[in-house]
Design an enzyme around this catalytic site. Sequence first.
Site, PDB file in Angstrom:
ATOM      1  N   HIS A  54       6.966  -8.328  -1.832  1.00 24.21           N
ATOM      2  CA  HIS A  54       6.847  -7.581  -0.799  1.00 24.21           C
ATOM      3  C   HIS A  54       7.866  -8.081   0.289  1.00 24.21           C
ATOM      4  CE1 HIS A  54       3.552  -5.342  -1.947  1.00 24.21           C
ATOM      5  NE2 HIS A  54       2.498  -6.177  -2.028  1.00 24.21           N
TER       6      HIS A  54
ATOM      7  N   LYS B 145      -7.690   6.980  -3.671  1.00 20.21           N
ATOM      8  CA  LYS B 145      -7.538   8.365  -3.707  1.00 20.21           C
ATOM      9  C   LYS B 145      -6.449   8.841  -4.240  1.00 20.21           C
ATOM     10  CE  LYS B 145     -10.873  10.088   0.250  1.00 20.21           C
ATOM     11  NZ  LYS B 145     -10.761  10.621   1.267  1.00 20.21           N
TER      12      LYS B 145
ATOM     13  N   SER C  62      -4.405   3.509   4.023  1.00 18.80           N
ATOM     14  CA  SER C  62      -4.632   2.956   2.692  1.00 18.80           C
ATOM     15  C   SER C  62      -4.912   1.457   2.887  1.00 18.80           C
ATOM     16  CB  SER C  62      -3.264   3.113   1.796  1.00 18.80           C
ATOM     17  OG  SER C  62      -3.623   2.385   0.450  1.00 18.80           O
TER      18      SER C  62
ATOM     19  N   LYS D 120       0.912  -1.333   0.181  1.00 15.70           N
ATOM     20  CA  LYS D 120       0.054   0.035  -0.051  1.00 15.70           C
ATOM     21  C   LYS D 120       1.124   1.349  -0.017  1.00 15.70           C
ATOM     22  CE  LYS D 120      -3.227  -1.037  -0.813  1.00 15.70           C
ATOM     23  NZ  LYS D 120      -3.503  -1.549  -2.236  1.00 15.70           N
TER      24      LYS D 120
HETATM   25  P1  A3P Z   1      -4.614   5.282  -1.428  1.00 19.58           P
HETATM   26  O1  A3P Z   1      -5.310   4.070  -0.734  1.00 19.58           O
HETATM   27  O2  A3P Z   1      -4.208   6.583  -0.501  1.00 19.58           O
HETATM   28  O3  A3P Z   1      -5.473   5.678  -2.432  1.00 19.58           O
HETATM   29  P2  A3P Z   1      -0.194  -0.243  -3.747  1.00 19.58           P
HETATM   30  O4  A3P Z   1      -0.144   0.018  -5.199  1.00 19.58           O
HETATM   31  O5  A3P Z   1       1.099  -0.274  -2.960  1.00 19.58           O
HETATM   32  O6  A3P Z   1      -1.102  -1.506  -3.269  1.00 19.58           O
HETATM   33  O7  A3P Z   1      -0.586   1.164  -3.223  1.00 19.58           O
HETATM   34  C1  A3P Z   1      -2.063   1.672  -3.238  1.00 19.58           C
HETATM   35  C2  A3P Z   1      -2.078   3.172  -3.085  1.00 19.58           C
HETATM   36  O8  A3P Z   1      -1.406   3.619  -4.350  1.00 19.58           O
HETATM   37  C3  A3P Z   1      -3.559   3.639  -2.902  1.00 19.58           C
HETATM   38  O9  A3P Z   1      -3.304   4.884  -2.199  1.00 19.58           O
HETATM   39  C4  A3P Z   1      -3.860   3.944  -4.458  1.00 19.58           C
HETATM   40  O10 A3P Z   1      -4.864   4.764  -4.518  1.00 19.58           O
HETATM   41  C5  A3P Z   1      -2.320   4.430  -4.860  1.00 19.58           C
HETATM   42  N1  A3P Z   1      -2.190   4.532  -6.423  1.00 19.58           N
HETATM   43  C6  A3P Z   1      -2.474   3.416  -7.332  1.00 19.58           C
HETATM   44  N2  A3P Z   1      -2.377   3.841  -8.340  1.00 19.58           N
HETATM   45  C7  A3P Z   1      -1.666   5.006  -8.419  1.00 19.58           C
HETATM   46  C8  A3P Z   1      -0.997   5.717  -9.422  1.00 19.58           C
HETATM   47  N3  A3P Z   1      -1.078   5.449 -10.679  1.00 19.58           N
HETATM   48  N4  A3P Z   1      -0.681   7.243  -9.196  1.00 19.58           N
HETATM   49  C9  A3P Z   1      -0.524   7.570  -7.737  1.00 19.58           C
HETATM   50  N5  A3P Z   1      -0.993   6.638  -6.932  1.00 19.58           N
HETATM   51  C10 A3P Z   1      -1.562   5.473  -7.055  1.00 19.58           C
END
Ligand code: A3P
Length: 322
Positions: free
Chosen positions: A133, A285, A163, A67
């Site tokens: 991870h 978000k 998140s 996340k």
């Molecule tokens: P939020 O939950 O704060 O919105 P991961 O990819 O490690 O699972 O992390 C997910 C987080 O990255 C989420 O944050 C998600 O919305 C955000 N995220 C996913 N795609 C993204 C992108 N293209 N640019 C910026 N943030 C992104």
Amino acid sequence: MALTGVQHANEEENLTFNLHRERGLSYSYLYLFQEFWCPGAAIQGLINFQKHFQAKDSDVIVASFPKTGTTWLIALSFAIVNRQHFSIENHPLLTSNPHKLVRSLEFKIFCDDVHDPILHLSKMTEPRHFSTHTPLTSLPMSIIESSCRIIYICRNPFDTFVSAWTYFNKIRPRFLALEEAFEMYCNGISSFGPWWSHMLGYWKESIARPNKVLFLKYEDLKEDVNFHVKSIAEFLGCPFTKEEESDGMIESIMKLCSFEKMKALEVNMYEKLDTVIDNKFFFRKAEIGDWVNYFSPSMIQKLSKIIEEKLSGSGLSFKMHS
Ligand code: A3P
């Protein structure tokens, strides 16, 4: 041969029999394995990964704590590395979720996703591109010893918590209250946690071996994507040419991988990564500082104190607001 659901459950039971387990910030039990909290579903895959993975010097490994921006970084690095092979208009990222294009080593390649991981790996075109991870200390030695590169992303622990809490509640069978999840997170009992050991492991390696590990922060990436796209390309040994820069290649990649673009794609709105995870769960978000909508003053105080205790002296710090 891929395992059936029942066989998989039996395997997991055998493997985890002697391990201490806790309910944590995750979708199922977490097991204390090699000094970190490993999700039960990843243990078999992780052991296979450790035993059988042979890194190649050209491999690209995107490592992260869950996340913290994994999806974004794998999309960006995939687009950077493969920019000669695909046009932006017809790009695989427009029709596939990034996690389908860059597979997780412990959850997908070495788990039940691929029938014969070794054969699968031997057939992949180079540079091979993976995500993980797994904490640095549990990576197979061949990753550490080869010249393959690791790009690591982390994020301020406040937004990471929110998140993770919102994400795991979408895939967990039982709802986890905010306060309960926060206690788990503060105790380090979250998927692949503790989060402080995870980030410090990669942070220290990036200082000791800057050509091996590129350490990125979600907040910095958001602040200046252009700069980081260039530095990722340089780190991976494929810098943008002057011509590519003047043709707007960097901006095209930034746009292709932007949150707004990716979230709105059909594949990411309606398709699933597997039986549990909808692609849309990866896009919420994407803000810096959304944690202010969830944290009470006592939670702020508690997490700030842990950050101070765990990270002090390391030189690692975070931006908490946009
Ligand atoms: P939020 O939950 O704060 O919105 P991961 O990819 O490690 O699972 O992390 C997910 C987080 O990255 C989420 O944050 C998600 O919305 C955000 N995220 C996913 N795609 C993204 C992108 N293209 N640019 C910026 N943030 C992104």
